[in-house]
Enzyme design. Sequence first.
Site: not given
Ligand code: MEV
Length: 329
Positions: A117, A120, A124, A127, A168
């Site tokens: 999604p 969310a 995404s 990936a 990420d």
């Molecule tokens: C996003 O998945 C995680 C956050 O800490 C942002 C980041 O680390 O870039 C909110």
Amino acid sequence: MITASAPGKIILFGEHAVVFGRPALAVPVTQVQATVTLAPLSEGSGRVKKRRANAQSASWQKKVLIEAPDIGLASNLFALSSGDPPHPLAFAATVLLSALEVDWLPPMTMRVHSTIPVAAGLGSGAAVSVAMIRALLAFLDRHLPDRRISALAYEVERLHHGTPSGIDNSVITFARPVYFVKDHIIEPFHVGRPFTIVIADTGISAPTKESVADVRRLWQSDAARWDKVFDKIGEIAQKARQIVENQDPSLMGPLMFENHALLQSLTVSNSALDRLVHAARRAGALGAKLSGGGRGGNMIALVRKENAPAVAEALNSAGAQRTIITQVE
Ligand code: MEV
């Protein structure tokens, strides 16, 4: 035809504080995937062969057709790359080509499909970038180590997400649990005993860029105060790593509730996330918290394996749009 995929991810501990240099833990979620399929166009015709010899020509570059039916996109790569800012799909291809010092692509179709999604908290965007970069590398018969692939995906994250930490793209590229400190450490870590997580989606789309920018504003308003909150989140992530590696994973439960409360103080939770965390607790989850940027997106609950369906059911009744049960190992 070439296909490459990349998984989604969840952050177990440390989101937002990780942007400010504290450690965080993240794991891949293989039940959801982004997939990029590349197929050559008109291979073998005499005309194509002749033009391939003259591959640098501008018109030749325009023959890369990109389709992403999930988001209603059908265009050509080079039209998308000339936008300001460029489309992330096109930018992922552009950063790779420039890293490879390649300035053309053979004519092809790129089909992008994702079950992750969007907006969310499941990674995404990263990936899709990683899948795109891997597919193009295979298509061009080139190789880059994971570290480089992750760094290229980070360029795309940066263009569209302001000041991302890089967690990420790291966990998604390595497709293994990672302990991460921005600009310092990307360490795949060992999961001593497998554990079960229920992921529940609020159905509220919440761009990470906005919550990250708001947390930065908060920090700028009183750095000393919010640094203490980030420190506490970082300590929780450290403790959780030791538990995951060496101890009974159920000990992570209270740390998850604690981490959620700290995220609430950072203003990145909302009533839908709080309701789901509460519902998970009442249904017997060992711990629960929001995961990712917050303000919507997903939350996670640590559960005993046999209790996972009951917790998922309780989350659905409390308004979750969908749930995923995943085993971390
Ligand atoms: C996003 O998945 C995680 C956050 O800490 C942002 C980041 O680390 O870039 C909110």
